[in-house]
Design a protein around this motif. Structure first.
Motif, mmCIF file in Angstrom:
data_model
loop_
_atom_site.group_PDB
_atom_site.id
_atom_site.type_symbol
_atom_site.label_atom_id
_atom_site.label_comp_id
_atom_site.label_asym_id
_atom_site.label_seq_id
_atom_site.Cartn_x
_atom_site.Cartn_y
_atom_site.Cartn_z
ATOM 1 N N UNK A 195 31.751 -17.932 26.771
ATOM 2 C CA UNK A 195 32.212 -17.962 25.381
ATOM 3 C C UNK A 195 31.381 -18.924 24.546
ATOM 4 N N UNK A 196 31.004 -20.063 25.141
ATOM 5 C CA UNK A 196 30.181 -21.027 24.403
ATOM 6 C C UNK A 196 28.836 -20.421 24.048
ATOM 7 N N UNK A 197 28.271 -19.641 24.955
ATOM 8 C CA UNK A 197 26.972 -19.034 24.667
ATOM 9 C C UNK A 197 27.080 -17.985 23.565
ATOM 10 N N UNK A 198 28.187 -17.227 23.551
ATOM 11 C CA UNK A 198 28.411 -16.240 22.488
ATOM 12 C C UNK A 198 28.623 -16.933 21.144
ATOM 13 N N UNK A 199 29.407 -18.007 21.138
ATOM 14 C CA UNK A 199 29.626 -18.755 19.901
ATOM 15 C C UNK A 199 28.321 -19.355 19.385
ATOM 16 N N UNK A 200 27.515 -19.865 20.305
ATOM 17 C CA UNK A 200 26.232 -20.449 19.914
ATOM 18 C C UNK A 200 25.338 -19.388 19.299
ATOM 19 N N UNK A 201 25.319 -18.196 19.901
ATOM 20 C CA UNK A 201 24.506 -17.116 19.356
ATOM 21 C C UNK A 201 25.025 -16.677 17.981
ATOM 22 N N UNK A 202 26.340 -16.862 17.752
ATOM 23 C CA UNK A 202 26.931 -16.515 16.454
ATOM 24 C C UNK A 202 26.687 -17.595 15.404
ATOM 25 N N UNK A 203 26.016 -18.680 15.815
ATOM 26 C CA UNK A 203 25.647 -19.716 14.858
ATOM 27 C C UNK A 203 26.490 -20.968 14.885
ATOM 28 N N UNK A 231 33.309 -20.757 9.940
ATOM 29 C CA UNK A 231 32.190 -19.833 9.796
ATOM 30 C C UNK A 231 32.285 -18.651 10.733
ATOM 31 N N UNK A 232 32.983 -18.829 11.851
ATOM 32 C CA UNK A 232 33.183 -17.766 12.832
ATOM 33 C C UNK A 232 34.687 -17.620 13.053
ATOM 34 N N UNK A 233 35.159 -16.368 13.032
ATOM 35 C CA UNK A 233 36.583 -16.088 13.188
ATOM 36 C C UNK A 233 36.754 -15.112 14.345
ATOM 37 N N UNK A 234 37.481 -15.538 15.373
ATOM 38 C CA UNK A 234 37.664 -14.730 16.582
ATOM 39 C C UNK A 234 39.042 -14.080 16.562
ATOM 40 N N UNK A 235 39.090 -12.803 16.876
ATOM 41 C CA UNK A 235 40.362 -12.094 16.918
ATOM 42 C C UNK A 235 40.150 -10.647 17.278
ATOM 43 N N UNK A 236 41.176 -9.857 17.091
ATOM 44 C CA UNK A 236 41.074 -8.428 17.337
ATOM 45 C C UNK A 236 40.323 -7.770 16.177
ATOM 46 N N UNK A 237 39.425 -6.827 16.467
ATOM 47 C CA UNK A 237 38.704 -6.147 15.388
ATOM 48 C C UNK A 237 39.678 -5.521 14.388
ATOM 49 N N UNK A 238 39.349 -5.649 13.105
ATOM 50 C CA UNK A 238 40.191 -5.083 12.073
ATOM 51 C C UNK A 238 41.139 -6.072 11.435
ATOM 52 N N UNK A 239 41.379 -7.222 12.101
ATOM 53 C CA UNK A 239 42.221 -8.235 11.486
ATOM 54 C C UNK A 239 41.469 -8.909 10.342
ATOM 55 N N UNK A 240 42.223 -9.459 9.405
ATOM 56 C CA UNK A 240 41.633 -10.098 8.225
ATOM 57 C C UNK A 240 40.668 -11.202 8.630
ATOM 58 N N UNK A 241 39.454 -11.131 8.122
ATOM 59 C CA UNK A 241 38.488 -12.212 8.285
ATOM 60 C C UNK A 241 37.776 -12.287 9.614
ATOM 61 N N UNK A 242 38.165 -11.467 10.605
ATOM 62 C CA UNK A 242 37.580 -11.572 11.945
ATOM 63 C C UNK A 242 36.100 -11.193 11.915
#
Length: 480
Positions: free
Chosen positions: A40-48, A101-112
């Motif tokens: 997860x840390x590597x994915x977050x890092x890639x997301x900026x 700057x990054x919002x994690x959740x289910x696709x389609x939720x507000x702001x994800x």
């Protein structure tokens, strides 16, 4: 271990196959938990995501939410957990206010911006940030007076609070927490996840709470403790009498978030044989400030003794500390006190004065040094110049065996300024009238404290944390 962000790696190294986290669909060993955090840390890092950034997570209780916490902390970022039950507008407000700057959740939720299922797809190793006391959490208050405020909690706050909780509860590697409170609230994070994991124990995250199925889950999971709010204990006490559930694994249950009537604690303990340890605290104080002792005298009707490592005192309106037994505002000082409210320097300065966190609660210390909460300052009712505390009236109502829940609010009155109105939920299978409850109150209270109306209702409105929503009750009472 120098820093809480290193916990997954430390546990994986010491006992790779030992249990760490579980929920309804996933069970993670220490090594698996560490691997999930690394991915997860590597994915977050890639997301900026970088040090000092903010990551928002919009999820119900599940292991991925805990994984996000440690993954963000590994990068030096902070996390703001968002209640997934909020409206899209409220979710966007928290995301924007926190600066996530990054919002994690289910696709389609507000702001994800990042799907939760993508967190397990590692983008390769990433270097951990230097272990410093960055901002750790931005916890949003319930917002009973306008928009919620972001409470800024640093890693130093979490470290201090967890040390206090572990010591007060006597947590060790044998402990197994059953999490039933929401992870967008600091109690769920600190008491049910961070503290047992730091103590070498483990956590099982329950799905949606069900009073009827709760003790079946306890018998299956075999936790040693859980933390809940008064509403949950009221629901458990209200269950139909049946076979005696197997609660033998539980050495204690914790109650917080709102004062609990002594009668409710007694009913639960008598029925289920599990001691309740009642405590008190605020998000602004990173969770808890007082707790009834696990080993020692527990005093129902009090919220216990100050936790070692912080000071709890009573202050008068002029800012002077008062003598034991005298009521006043509860104030707290220690390393658990928040850094402040996000973007609100004036409100921070008004709340934390000379190091003292002003709680807005009225209380006093009894002769044994246990804190007794009288009420919220803002909930006090001034009836014709007399100060009434709703909690006193509620406690009188709870002493009637047919009362399951009670809440008292003040409503405007043209002559007296304010008068008390009570909302009551009857106990299961009990038959009671408003007139009978009024007579009961007349026998228990001075005449000016007796509610002018008692409204029988099927259930109480609640805020997202499970506290009774008195703002809604006031609105309902004004139409009486």
């Amino acid at each position: 271990m120098r820093h809480i962000a290193e916990l997954p790696e430390v546990r994986a190294t010491a006992d790779p196959h030992g249990p760490a986290l579980a929920d309804d669909s996933t069970t993670l060993s220490n090594a698996q938990f560490h691997a999930r955090v690394e991915a997860a840390a590597s994915i977050l890092h890639r997301a900026g995501v970088r040090a000092d950034d903010v990551v928002a997570v919009v999820l119900p209780n599940r292991v991925e939410l805990v994984v996000v916490l440690f993954a963000a902390w590994r990068l030096g970022a902070a996390v703001t957990p968002v209640n997934p039950g909020l409206t899209d507008d409220d979710i966007r407000y928290q995301i924007e206010d926190s600066g996530a700057g990054v919002v994690i959740g289910e696709p389609g939720r507000a702001g994800v911006t990042l799907a939760v299922d993508d967190l397990a797809r590692s983008a390769g190793p990433v270097a951990a940030a230097a272990p410093v006391d960055n901002l750790a959490l931005i916890i949003y208050t319930s917002g009973t007076t306008g928009r919620p405020k972001g409470v800024l909690l640093g890693h130093e706050n979490l470290a201090a609070m967890c040390t206090m909780i572990i010591g007060a509860l006597g947590l060790d590697a044998s402990d197994h927490s059953l999490l039933i409170l929401p992870l967008f609230h600091v109690n769920g994070i600190v008491v049910s996840v961070l503290s047992p994991l730091l103590a070498g124990g483990r956590t099982t995250i329950a799905g949606k709470f069900s009073a009827s199925g709760f003790f079946d889950a306890v018998a299956r999971i075999r936790p040693t403790y859980f933390s809940a709010v008064p509403a949950i204990y009221a629901m458990l006490v209200a269950q139909p009498e049946g076979e005696h559930p197997d609660a033998s694994s539980l050495r204690l249950a914790i109650c917080g978030a709102a004062p609990t009537p002594a009668e409710l604690i007694d009913r639960f303990q008598q029925r289920y044989g599990v001691p309740i340890v009642e405590g008190y605290g605020l998000s602004e104080g990173t969770c808890a400030s007082t707790l009834n002792p696990v080993a020692g005298q527990r005093k129902p009707g009090t919220v216990g003794l100050p936790l070692p490592g912080q000071a709890v005192a009573i202050m008068d309106p002029d800012g002077a500390l008062v003598a034991p037994g005298e009521p006043g505002e509860v104030v707290v000082r220690g390393p658990n006190v928040m850094r402040g409210y996000l973007g609100k320097p004036a409100e921070t300065a008004a709340t934390v004065v000379d190091g003292w966190l002003h709680t807005g609660d009225v209380g006093y210390f009894d002769t044994d040094g246990y804190l007794v909460l009288v009420d919220r300052i803002k909930d006090m009712i001034i009836r014709g110049g007399e100060n009434l505390y709703p909690k006193e009236i509620e406690n009188a109502l709870y002493r009637h065996p047919a009362v399951h829940e009670a809440a008292v609010v003040g409503v405007p009155d043209a002559v007296l300024g304010e008068v008390p109105v009570a909302h009551v939920v009857a106990a299961p299978r009990a038959r009671i009238t408003a007139a009978e409850l009024t007579e009961h109150c007349r026998a228990e209270l001075a005449a000016f404290k007796v509610p002018v109306a008692i409204l029988l209702t099927a259930e109480m409105p609640r805020n997202p944390v499970g506290k009774i929503d008195k703002k809604q009750l006031r609105a309902l009472a004004t139409h009486v």
